[in-house]
Design a protein around this motif. Structure first.
Motif, PDB file in Angstrom:
ATOM      1  N   ASN A 186       0.849  -1.192   0.000  1.00  0.00           N
ATOM      2  CA  ASN A 186       0.000   0.000   0.000  1.00  0.00           C
ATOM      3  C   ASN A 186       0.882   1.238   0.000  1.00  0.00           C
ATOM      4  O   ASN A 186       1.521   1.562   1.013  1.00  0.00           O
ATOM      5  CB  ASN A 186      -0.915   0.001   1.230  1.00  0.00           C
ATOM      6  CG  ASN A 186      -1.880   1.180   1.223  1.00  0.00           C
ATOM      7  OD1 ASN A 186      -1.815   2.054   0.362  1.00  0.00           O
ATOM      8  ND2 ASN A 186      -2.783   1.201   2.193  1.00  0.00           N
ATOM      9  N   PRO A 187       0.942   1.970  -1.109  1.00  0.00           N
ATOM     10  CA  PRO A 187       1.864   3.110  -1.174  1.00  0.00           C
ATOM     11  C   PRO A 187       1.332   4.361  -0.497  1.00  0.00           C
ATOM     12  O   PRO A 187       2.072   5.331  -0.338  1.00  0.00           O
ATOM     13  CB  PRO A 187       2.000   3.340  -2.681  1.00  0.00           C
ATOM     14  CG  PRO A 187       0.667   2.930  -3.235  1.00  0.00           C
ATOM     15  CD  PRO A 187       0.218   1.770  -2.383  1.00  0.00           C
ATOM     16  N   CYS A 188       0.076   4.361  -0.107  1.00  0.00           N
ATOM     17  CA  CYS A 188      -0.564   5.596   0.371  1.00  0.00           C
ATOM     18  C   CYS A 188      -0.503   5.748   1.890  1.00  0.00           C
ATOM     19  O   CYS A 188      -1.218   6.574   2.457  1.00  0.00           O
ATOM     20  CB  CYS A 188      -2.009   5.653  -0.106  1.00  0.00           C
ATOM     21  SG  CYS A 188      -2.167   5.645  -1.911  1.00  0.00           S
ATOM     22  N   LEU A 189       0.290   4.949   2.550  1.00  0.00           N
ATOM     23  CA  LEU A 189       0.372   5.011   4.006  1.00  0.00           C
ATOM     24  C   LEU A 189       1.143   6.252   4.463  1.00  0.00           C
ATOM     25  O   LEU A 189       2.076   6.709   3.803  1.00  0.00           O
ATOM     26  CB  LEU A 189       1.069   3.766   4.548  1.00  0.00           C
ATOM     27  CG  LEU A 189       0.374   2.421   4.270  1.00  0.00           C
ATOM     28  CD1 LEU A 189       1.241   1.281   4.787  1.00  0.00           C
ATOM     29  CD2 LEU A 189      -1.009   2.376   4.905  1.00  0.00           C
ATOM     30  N   GLU A 190       0.733   6.764   5.619  1.00  0.00           N
ATOM     31  CA  GLU A 190       1.479   7.852   6.246  1.00  0.00           C
ATOM     32  C   GLU A 190       2.719   7.277   6.943  1.00  0.00           C
ATOM     33  O   GLU A 190       2.810   6.061   7.163  1.00  0.00           O
ATOM     34  CB  GLU A 190       0.578   8.584   7.246  1.00  0.00           C
ATOM     35  CG  GLU A 190      -0.601   9.311   6.603  1.00  0.00           C
ATOM     36  CD  GLU A 190      -0.146  10.396   5.627  1.00  0.00           C
ATOM     37  OE1 GLU A 190       0.888  11.050   5.911  1.00  0.00           O
ATOM     38  OE2 GLU A 190      -0.803  10.568   4.591  1.00  0.00           O
ATOM     39  N   GLU A 233       4.609   0.534  -6.353  1.00  0.00           N
ATOM     40  CA  GLU A 233       3.868   1.779  -6.618  1.00  0.00           C
ATOM     41  C   GLU A 233       4.443   2.938  -5.811  1.00  0.00           C
ATOM     42  O   GLU A 233       3.721   3.776  -5.263  1.00  0.00           O
ATOM     43  CB  GLU A 233       2.376   1.603  -6.303  1.00  0.00           C
ATOM     44  CG  GLU A 233       1.699   0.479  -7.049  1.00  0.00           C
ATOM     45  CD  GLU A 233       1.654   0.708  -8.557  1.00  0.00           C
ATOM     46  OE1 GLU A 233       1.801   1.870  -8.993  1.00  0.00           O
ATOM     47  OE2 GLU A 233       1.472  -0.275  -9.309  1.00  0.00           O
ATOM     48  N   ALA A 282       3.422   6.728  -5.867  1.00  0.00           N
ATOM     49  CA  ALA A 282       2.212   7.226  -5.199  1.00  0.00           C
ATOM     50  C   ALA A 282       2.431   7.520  -3.719  1.00  0.00           C
ATOM     51  O   ALA A 282       1.500   7.939  -3.033  1.00  0.00           O
ATOM     52  CB  ALA A 282       1.075   6.199  -5.367  1.00  0.00           C
ATOM     53  N   MET A 283       3.629   7.309  -3.218  1.00  0.00           N
ATOM     54  CA  MET A 283       3.883   7.529  -1.793  1.00  0.00           C
ATOM     55  C   MET A 283       3.902   9.027  -1.463  1.00  0.00           C
ATOM     56  O   MET A 283       4.475   9.822  -2.196  1.00  0.00           O
ATOM     57  CB  MET A 283       5.228   6.924  -1.393  1.00  0.00           C
ATOM     58  CG  MET A 283       5.213   5.427  -1.276  1.00  0.00           C
ATOM     59  SD  MET A 283       6.808   4.816  -0.693  1.00  0.00           S
ATOM     60  CE  MET A 283       6.455   3.051  -0.651  1.00  0.00           C
ATOM     61  N   PRO A 284       3.302   9.401  -0.326  1.00  0.00           N
ATOM     62  CA  PRO A 284       3.448  10.786   0.134  1.00  0.00           C
ATOM     63  C   PRO A 284       4.917  11.112   0.375  1.00  0.00           C
ATOM     64  O   PRO A 284       5.726  10.232   0.724  1.00  0.00           O
ATOM     65  CB  PRO A 284       2.649  10.797   1.449  1.00  0.00           C
ATOM     66  CG  PRO A 284       1.714   9.626   1.361  1.00  0.00           C
ATOM     67  CD  PRO A 284       2.439   8.592   0.551  1.00  0.00           C
ATOM     68  N   THR A 329       6.320   9.952   3.628  1.00  0.00           N
ATOM     69  CA  THR A 329       6.532   8.506   3.716  1.00  0.00           C
ATOM     70  C   THR A 329       7.849   8.112   3.052  1.00  0.00           C
ATOM     71  O   THR A 329       8.594   7.267   3.568  1.00  0.00           O
ATOM     72  CB  THR A 329       5.362   7.755   3.060  1.00  0.00           C
ATOM     73  OG1 THR A 329       4.145   8.126   3.738  1.00  0.00           O
ATOM     74  CG2 THR A 329       5.546   6.256   3.144  1.00  0.00           C
ATOM     75  N   THR A 351       9.686  12.892  -8.930  1.00  0.00           N
ATOM     76  CA  THR A 351       9.613  13.259  -7.514  1.00  0.00           C
ATOM     77  C   THR A 351      11.009  13.361  -6.913  1.00  0.00           C
ATOM     78  O   THR A 351      11.336  14.317  -6.193  1.00  0.00           O
ATOM     79  CB  THR A 351       8.774  12.225  -6.740  1.00  0.00           C
ATOM     80  OG1 THR A 351       7.454  12.220  -7.253  1.00  0.00           O
ATOM     81  CG2 THR A 351       8.738  12.558  -5.246  1.00  0.00           C
TER      82      THR A 351
END
Length: 457
Positions: free
Chosen positions: A95-99, A147, A150-152, A155, A186
């Motif tokens: 899951n790339p969207c984790l904080e 992915e 897509a990471m913040p 993160t 990025t």
């Protein structure tokens, strides 16, 4: 036609299961799930895998691999995990969207640590202790993060800080970032300069060139059990290469659909027409504006459903009907219907009595305008090679009306016919029936020359 020949509306055979035997395959060759059994070493994939293995086992810094959507990054990730030495413990970050705090908990969970409710600093201490213990036991730990584009930003920075966990001579955690080209964009930002400096190996997955397309297809087919080469004609390969644009996931989707189209044609090679059907039936296909609904609708069910649905609307109660044109006493000028009726009689004579056809629809023989319009639509959408029309008597009753039966294809067995029907069934506006050539011949013998205006077949 009797009830035994009707295809159950609740039965939808697997398309893959139908074509496997036809092409001599053990399993579907063009699935999009990254199965290591189908790994293709060409187009630098083998070299990339070897380089990833070397970089991970060296245990230094962060490794980055980028590539377009569908280019094969996940396959390389799976292959890397499978080929790593037994002393390497592989962790996945899916899951790339984790904080940042959530990432720490996710890694701890992958290591088997139960730290729910703990603060981030406590989690970090527990991670450090676990990684030191594994290093002392001769283990190496690698984190595969998919992915990554897509990471913040926070993160990504948290992952960089994890690489600070080390002994005097070894990193305790190796990180491999898999991402789309946006990941590099990025990393080029000033605020990620420190992270970029930690990347010791950077790789890119190239697109598949047309020159290697046939080799790739042959590799997948052989892995699926095909013993002899399956021919994709040069024009089919050109169409496939142009549509896929070097993206292997697209190649797989289009090749799978092309095999289904060839199976429906009872063909043993894949031609340009089969690839054209596959392209127009694929989610990333965008037909030109002038093709519009005709192309999209025609190809939704082997190019046949457009005309069938239109005819169904004409014939449904309460819908506006096509004006009924009485049959003239004298033969009308030659029409598409006339020529197709004559051609179909000759085709019928060449078929074996056990061959099966898909019965598309029937309409009163007086509905010549509707039948003619149906054939015109079908000719534009799919051509008429596999579409056949017969003038048959009505049911056995005193007031039975003569009818026109429209059928599709010629199939050696029920399984082959049902495979085509399975493509029609999800959106077909009426039940599709099976009939055999022998039954059609028997019915046609009941039509006298006076009824047809022509000689008996």
């Amino acid at each position: 036609m009797n009830a035994d020949t009707q295809v159950s509306s609740h039965y939808a055979p697997s398309p893959h299961g139908m074509y496997l035997r036809h092409f001599g395959l053990r399993t579907a060759p063009f699935g999009i799930t990254p199965d290591p059994a189908f790994f293709y070493r060409g187009n630098t994939r083998g070299e990339l895998l070897d380089a990833l293995l070397y970089a991970v086992t060296q245990g230094e810094g962060i490794i980055k691999l980028t590539g377009e959507v569908g280019s094969g990054k996940t396959m390389l990730c799976r292959m890397l995990a499978e080929r790593l030495p037994p002393q390497v413990d592989v962790l996945y970050l899916l899951n790339p969207c984790l904080e940042p705090d959530e990432v720490l908990h996710a890694i701890a969970a992958e290591l088997g640590l139960e730290l729910d409710g703990c603060r981030a600093d406590a989690v970090l201490r527990a991670l450090h202790g676990e990684l030191i213990a594994r290093h002392a036991a001769g283990r190496q730990v690698v984190l595969l993060a998919e992915e990554a584009q897509a990471m913040p930003g926070a993160t990504l920075e948290a992952l960089r800080l994890l690489t600070n966990l080390e002994t005097a001579s070894h990193k305790l955690l190796q990180i491999v970032l898999f991402g789309q080209p946006e990941l590099q964009h990025t990393l080029d930002l000033p605020q990620f300069r420190q992270l970029k400096e930690r990347i010791t190996h950077s790789f890119t997955v190239p697109r598949l060139p047309q020159a290697l397309l046939n080799d790739y297809l042959a590799c997948r087919l052989a892995a699926a059990g095909r013993m002899a080469p399956l021919v994709f004609t040069p024009s089919a390969l050109r169409r496939l290469a142009h549509a896929a644009q070097g993206i292997v996931r697209r190649v797989n989707i289009l090749a799978d659909k092309a095999l289904l189209a060839a199976f429906a044609d009872d063909a043993q090679e894949i031609g340009a027409r089969h690839v054209r059907l596959a392209i127009a039936d694929s989610p990333f296909h965008r037909p030109p504006w002038h093709a519009g609904k005709l192309v999209a609708g025609a190809l939704s069910a082997l190019m046949l459903l457009l005309a069938a649905a239109l005819l169904w609307q004409w014939l449904m109660p309460g819908q506006a009907a096509v004006p009924r044109t009485p049959r003239p006493a004298q033969p009308a000028p030659s029409t598409l219907l006339d020529s197709k009726l004559a051609e179909s009689r000759g085709w019928l004579a060449r078929q074996g009595p056990q061959q099966l056809v898909l019965h598309i629809t029937s309409l009163p023989a007086t509905e010549t305008a509707a039948a003619e319009a149906f054939l015109q639509q079908a000719q534009q959408a799919i051509g008429l090679r596999d579409l056949h029309v017969f003038r048959l008597p009505g049911a056995a009753s005193a007031n039975a009306a003569e009818r026109l039966d429209i059928v599709y294809g010629s199939f050696a067995d029920r399984a082959s016919a049902e495979a085509v029907w399975a493509r029609l069934a999800p959106t077909s506006p009426q039940k599709i029936l099976l009939n055999d050539i022998g039954s059609i011949r028997t019915e046609m013998k009941a039509v006298t020359p006076a009824q047809t205006g022509r000689g008996a077949p």
